[in-house]
Design an enzyme around this catalytic site. Sequence first.
Site, PDB file in Angstrom:
ATOM      1  CE  LYS A   1      -3.548   2.374   2.411  1.00 57.09           C
ATOM      2  NZ  LYS A   1      -4.772   2.500   3.602  1.00 57.09           N
TER       3      LYS A   1
ATOM      4  CE  LYS B 132      -3.474   8.049   6.423  1.00 54.50           C
ATOM      5  NZ  LYS B 132      -4.963   7.259   6.111  1.00 54.50           N
TER       6      LYS B 132
ATOM      7  CE  LYS C  84      -5.894   2.065  -0.607  1.00 53.38           C
ATOM      8  NZ  LYS C  84      -6.721   2.189   0.603  1.00 53.38           N
TER       9      LYS C  84
ATOM     10  CE1 TYR D 176     -14.988   3.332  -3.211  1.00 55.07           C
ATOM     11  CE2 TYR D 176     -12.864   3.522  -4.502  1.00 55.07           C
ATOM     12  CZ  TYR D 176     -13.442   3.697  -3.184  1.00 55.07           C
ATOM     13  OH  TYR D 176     -12.806   3.629  -2.084  1.00 55.07           O
TER      14      TYR D 176
HETATM   15  C1  PBG Z   1      -7.515   3.549   5.366  1.00 53.44           C
HETATM   16  C2  PBG Z   1      -7.887   3.191   3.878  1.00 53.44           C
HETATM   17  C3  PBG Z   1      -7.645   4.292   3.012  1.00 53.44           C
HETATM   18  C4  PBG Z   1      -8.040   3.800   1.756  1.00 53.44           C
HETATM   19  C5  PBG Z   1      -8.677   2.615   2.172  1.00 53.44           C
HETATM   20  N1  PBG Z   1      -8.577   2.167   3.427  1.00 53.44           N
HETATM   21  C6  PBG Z   1      -6.834   5.571   2.960  1.00 53.44           C
HETATM   22  C7  PBG Z   1      -5.789   5.832   3.337  1.00 53.44           C
HETATM   23  O1  PBG Z   1      -4.978   5.086   3.754  1.00 53.44           O
HETATM   24  O2  PBG Z   1      -5.413   7.187   3.450  1.00 53.44           O
HETATM   25  C8  PBG Z   1      -8.192   4.349   0.356  1.00 53.44           C
HETATM   26  C9  PBG Z   1      -8.964   3.794  -0.521  1.00 53.44           C
HETATM   27  C10 PBG Z   1      -9.520   4.533  -1.857  1.00 53.44           C
HETATM   28  O3  PBG Z   1      -8.793   5.738  -1.950  1.00 53.44           O
HETATM   29  O4  PBG Z   1     -10.372   4.451  -2.527  1.00 53.44           O
HETATM   30  N2  PBG Z   1      -6.213   2.996   6.155  1.00 53.44           N
END
Ligand code: PBG
Length: 330
Positions: A201, A223, A254, A319
């Site tokens: 991620k 983050k 992701k 989505y």
């Molecule tokens: C939270 C989380 C996030 C997403 C999924 N779970 C956001 C982030 O890490 O700030 C993002 C999903 C998206 O942008 O569609 N931990």
Amino acid sequence: MDYGSEAMLQRPRRNRKSEVIRQMVQETHVSAANLIFPLFIIEGENQKTEVSSMPGIFRYSIDNLLREVESCMNLGLKSFDLFPNISEELKDKYATESHRDESLYLRAIRAVKTNFPEACVVTDVAMDPYSSDGHDGIVENGEILNDETLEVLGKMALAHAQSGADIIAPSDMMDGRVGYIRQVLDDNGFKHVSIMSYTAKYASAFYGPFRDALNSAPKFGDKKTYQMNPANQREALIEANLDETEGADFLMVKPALAYLDVIKLLKDNTELPIAAYNVSGEYAMLKAAVQKGWLNEQRAVTEVLTSIRRAGATAILTYHAKEVLVNKWL
Ligand code: PBG
């Protein structure tokens, strides 16, 4: 010799000459079974509010969530990933709302599983929607604590399992969380509950609209001390090896579109199924261009989903999941 025409033995265009042949040789397909639909939940009754940066995507109160799930089920879309919008006064440093028995999120999981036992409910484990700091872990003096956060994640995962979650998806990127959560689940009789780890991620700009949807943006900083640097590919293998050893059932990449190489890399280096998250910013970008008349929506959406599958993803969190089925685009 005249090489231009007669002597050309290989003519790849022959396999593209008609719709029937094109379909015969098509290598990659997307079907409803591959799709996981993220759904946003809010408190209240008969609520349905559109996320302004995500046209066509809504936050639902639980009653309307059930209606939405039902209409998806009727289309053959049976996997859902739930995300809660938590009101500011319920947020705190330790995200205690995340494992409170009567919380919005746990009520939503129970409602979906009670009404649609055959639906697959994926739940998000991370502190950010419940954290007064807007971070995925406990914050102390501006730092995100790793091992202390695991305890909160374990409580959250257990509460999700007790509420009926089929798949737990830790999205927090703390070290060791897959093994920790696996242990908590096993110790409490939830050996059958799966873990879909957010393995690679990235600290991405493409989460912006999601944070609007949940009002979950970090209150300070970014983050980058836990999510990965978008410049890195090999580091994804370190995460993948750890998650696999710690007991993950799926490895997720992701975002998806800007990271197709990472999807392919993991696909080539594990036997586990790969999931990819076609995130909010990817959706927003496409929709904005469509609204301006700059892209053909059906062609752009199907090309995006097909490309993510072609790169090696088995499951796609997207989505677009419902609209491709409503419009019969697949
Ligand atoms: C939270 C989380 C996030 C997403 C999924 N779970 C956001 C982030 O890490 O700030 C993002 C999903 C998206 O942008 O569609 N931990």
